[in-house]
Every structure is written in C-alpha cells, then in structure tokens.
Design an enzyme around this catalytic site. Structure first.
Site, PDB file in Angstrom:
ATOM      1  N   ALA A 239       0.803  -1.219   0.000  1.00  0.00           N
ATOM      2  CA  ALA A 239       0.000   0.000   0.000  1.00  0.00           C
ATOM      3  C   ALA A 239       0.836   1.269   0.000  1.00  0.00           C
ATOM      4  CB  ALA A 239      -0.938  -0.001   1.210  1.00  0.00           C
ATOM      5  N   GLY A 242      -0.506   4.983   0.219  1.00  0.00           N
ATOM      6  CA  GLY A 242      -1.953   4.811   0.127  1.00  0.00           C
ATOM      7  C   GLY A 242      -2.644   5.365  -1.091  1.00  0.00           C
ATOM      8  N   GLY A 243      -1.901   5.779  -2.116  1.00  0.00           N
ATOM      9  CA  GLY A 243      -2.554   6.352  -3.292  1.00  0.00           C
ATOM     10  C   GLY A 243      -3.560   5.430  -3.942  1.00  0.00           C
ATOM     11  N   CYS A 359       5.248   0.154 -11.851  1.00  0.00           N
ATOM     12  CA  CYS A 359       5.462   1.405 -12.597  1.00  0.00           C
ATOM     13  C   CYS A 359       6.744   1.259 -13.417  1.00  0.00           C
ATOM     14  CB  CYS A 359       5.512   2.616 -11.670  1.00  0.00           C
ATOM     15  SG  CYS A 359       6.714   2.512 -10.336  1.00  0.00           S
TER      16      CYS A 359
END
Length: 428
Positions: A239, A242-243, A359
């Site tokens: 997490a 928390g985005g 990413c």
C-alpha cells in the site's frame, strides 16, 4: 535572479549531485536553504534546468561532446529552451553571476545533429537497457524513450466520495485544469515550457477537504482496472503511502473492506491522514509484524500487488534514477516481485482476482514475471485485459496497449501517462 545566474545555480546543483551522490531533490533543497534570496520563480527555473538536463543527459552530452554539469545545462538552454549561443553570450557579458562565455565547441552543440548517434543515446536511456526496451516497446522504442525524457503533466484524481470533477475544476479554475483523456475521474494540467512553475494544488481548499488527490493518470487507470467492487474483501499488499488504496475505496463506494499493508512501516506513515482527509471508512491499515495478515489467508476476493520495481515508468519525474539503475538492482527487484506474487496468491479465495502492477516498462519485471509465476503456480489463469478495460473504463481498449504476455502497458507516448503495467490473474 536573471537567467545567467539561474544557469550558474543549475550547474552548481548538478555538480553537487555528482560529487555527493545524493538525490536531486535533496541537492535543490540544500541550494535553496543556502541561497534564501532566491524567490519561488528562481527555484522553479533552476529545478526545471536541472531536471531537463537529467531527462536528456545522453543526447545532450552527445551534442555537446561532454557530460559535465556545465555542458548539460548549456545544452538545455540551447536545445530545449530556444536560446542561441549569441543570446547566451550577450546575456553573460552583462551579468557578474553568469557562467563563462561559450566556447566554439559548446556553441556548435546548439545545432548538433544526432542522427548517427547510437539509438540508446537518441532515446536518452542507458545502453544496457536498449534490448529490454526494444523487446517491450517494439519498433517505436526510440520514440518511446524520447517521450519518457519529456516533462510530465500534473494529474489529479477526483475523490468520488466527496466531490465531482466539475466541483474540483471550479475550485482550481485559476490553474485551468482539463479532463484527463482516459481516467474518468482524472484532471490534468500539462507541463509548461522553460521556467514554468508547477501549480501548488495542495494548498487549495479542495485538497485540504479531500476533494482530490495528486495521482498520475496511469496510476488511476491501473487502479480502476484492478476493479475492486462494492462489498468485496480486498488486500492492498504494497500500500505504501496509500494512493491506490484511496482510489480502490472510491471505486468500492466505501463499502466492503480494504486491508492496507506494507512491509515498510515508514512508507505507511502518510496513509492515516490521507484516509481521514478523503473520508475513507472501509480501509483497515495493517502495520507490519510477524502475523499481521494471517487471518486473511484464503479469504480475499481481490489482492492488489503494486510491486516494488525499477521505476522506469517514472523517468519523467525522477530522471536521476534512470542513470543510477544497474543490472544488479533490476535482479534484486525481480526477486522481490517473484516472492510477492507467491505471497499474494496465499490470500486469495477460490475465484479471487490478483492484480499485479508495476510502474515499470521492462519485460523482466512484467510479462516475464507473470509467465514464470504461471509456470510454477497451478490453478491461475490470465484474465482478458480488453474485457477488463471495457468493464472498468466503458470504452474499447486502445490499440497497442495489450502486451504479448496478456498484460497491459501504459507509456508517455501511447497514453500520455507515466509508464505502468498491469496483469490480472484469476484463481481457479
């Protein structure tokens, strides 16, 4: 500060980064603390010069015949910002804080043509990654690399629990936000040229009230594709701050339960205030300890793994990491990812969905990881990514986003986002 002084400051910051081997953000902060006379506009311009120099370090160095901080900053001024050798030397002559006048070789760098340069140089990426990126991105990999060397937009995700896009656009009207091209609750503000400042939206009343979060559109898209639904039991296994937890909670309409976990307690620290500000009531934060998740084994409808990775998809925002990446670090991240996939599988109940996200645009961290996991883990199969896109985003999947291994890859060139990968797996 005038432009020549800003160039000198950018050269000094880059030299500090090289000598002390510290992140660019730290070097820029240190320069600002030591030069308090500089205004916000000065700091923004110096930061833009430094980051632009690192984004295109390889091509600028090839054009200038040198990769010194001075050569890179002068290349930005001439090749990116539209200055000429004549305009620079004229400005330097009347400013005591200016760099030394340009040499003939430096002046020639303004118009140097790189058509014969190695493709990795033209793509502004490390040589050793060229084969991987060509395998991942296909024949357009050089253009993809050049897009990853551009400036990123500032993207926001409207918090559907508290606001609408129209409400947030009205609150931020002074910044002229636009609707994002793909993410249904996304807004964007394109990057400006030269010394343009990034809007400081986190001081806006709407942000303080939890109406929106700063989040790249690519991150919003993969969070939507994870497709957490109302009433489900969901584990966000990595997490961080928390985005994606916040985005999942909004998708779930604050129903069901999200368990937000990260193995690093310090990365979790910001999540508590963010959950409160966003009005999230269906998230439970699990701090790391030996048995933090034991009660969740075999019970989750959905597990989201936003895996630690090389961050190649975020090179526009963190260009210094591009040149620090090594084969050893890539191998370390691959080992961590493989272990996380095995760990995530434990928590799914039969019929549950595993969403694997990075990413990164490297196949070693994406399709290759999934192929290895499927070969070693019976009872899992890939879900149709095009069908998932239609269900989550109510449009057909754009051409060129699906990967050969059944995942999906977003890039700055294809989608105007950071680079992201997602693969959806169903447990039998």
């Amino acid at each position: 500060m005038r432009f020549p002084g800003r160039l000198s400051a950018a050269i000094a910051v880059l030299a500090d980064v090289e000598q002390r081997k510290r992140p660019v953000s730290e070097a820029l902060k240190a320069w600002g603390l030591n030069n308090r006379f500089a205004g916000a506009g000065d700091r923004a311009a110096i930061g833009n010069l430094v980051y632009d120099a690192l984004r295109r370090r390889a091509s600028h160095a090839a054009a200038m015949g040198s990769d010194t901080p001075r050569a890179l900053v002068l290349a930005v001024a001439m090749r990116d910002w539209g200055e000429t050798p004549e305009s620079l030397n004229q400005a330097f002559a009347s400013d005591t804080h200016a760099p030394e006048p340009l040499s003939p070789q430096e002046a020639a760098g303004a118009v140097a043509v790189l058509a014969a340069a190695p493709l990795a140089t033209q793509a502004d990426m490390p040589d050793w990654l060229a084969a991987s990126l060509e395998r991942a991105l296909g024949p357009d990999w050089v253009a993809e690399g050049q897009a990853m060397a551009g400036r990123p937009s500032l993207d926001l995700r409207v918090n559907a629990l508290k606001a609408t896009p129209e409400k947030v656009m009205k609150s931020l009207a002074r910044f002229s936000p636009q609707s994002a091209a793909i993410a249904p609750f996304g807004l964007t503000m394109p990057a400006g040229p030269r010394d343009a400042r990034t809007p400081n939206v986190t001081t806006d009343e709407g942000y303080l009230k939890g109406w929106f979060e700063v989040q790249d559109q690519g991150s919003q898209i993969v969070a939507a594709l994870a497709n957490a639904r109302e009433g489900e039991q969901v584990l966000d296994l990595c997490a961080g701050a928390g985005g994606k937890t916040l985005a999942l909670a909004a998708n779930m309409g604050n129903s069901g339960q999200i368990f937000a976990y990260d193995s690093d307690r310090s990365r979790l620290a910001p999540i508590y205030d963010r959950l409160k500000r966003n009005g999230v009531r269906n998230a439970q934060v699990r701090a790391p300890n030996d048995n933090a998740l034991d009660d969740l084994v075999g019970k989750m409808d959905r597990v989201v793994v936003d895996a630690p990775c090389t961050g190649t998809g975020t090179w526009r925002r963190r260009p210094d990491t591009k040149w620090k990446l090594t084969p050893e670090l890539l191998a370390q991240r691959q080992a961590e990812q493989a272990a996380l996939l095995v760990e995530a599988a434990r928590y799914l109940k039969p019929g549950g969905t595993l969403a694997y996200i990075t990413c990164s645009v490297l196949p070693e961290e994406n399709d290759d990881q999934i192929a290895a996991f499927l070969a070693e883990t019976p009872g899992f199969a890939s879900l149709d990514i095009a069908a998932a896109w239609r269900q989550a985003l109510i449009t057909d999947l754009p051409e060129g986003l699906a990967t050969a291994g059944g995942g999906l890859c977003l890039t700055p060139l294809r989608t105007g986002t950071d680079g992201f990968y997602i693969h959806l797996l169903r447990k039998a």
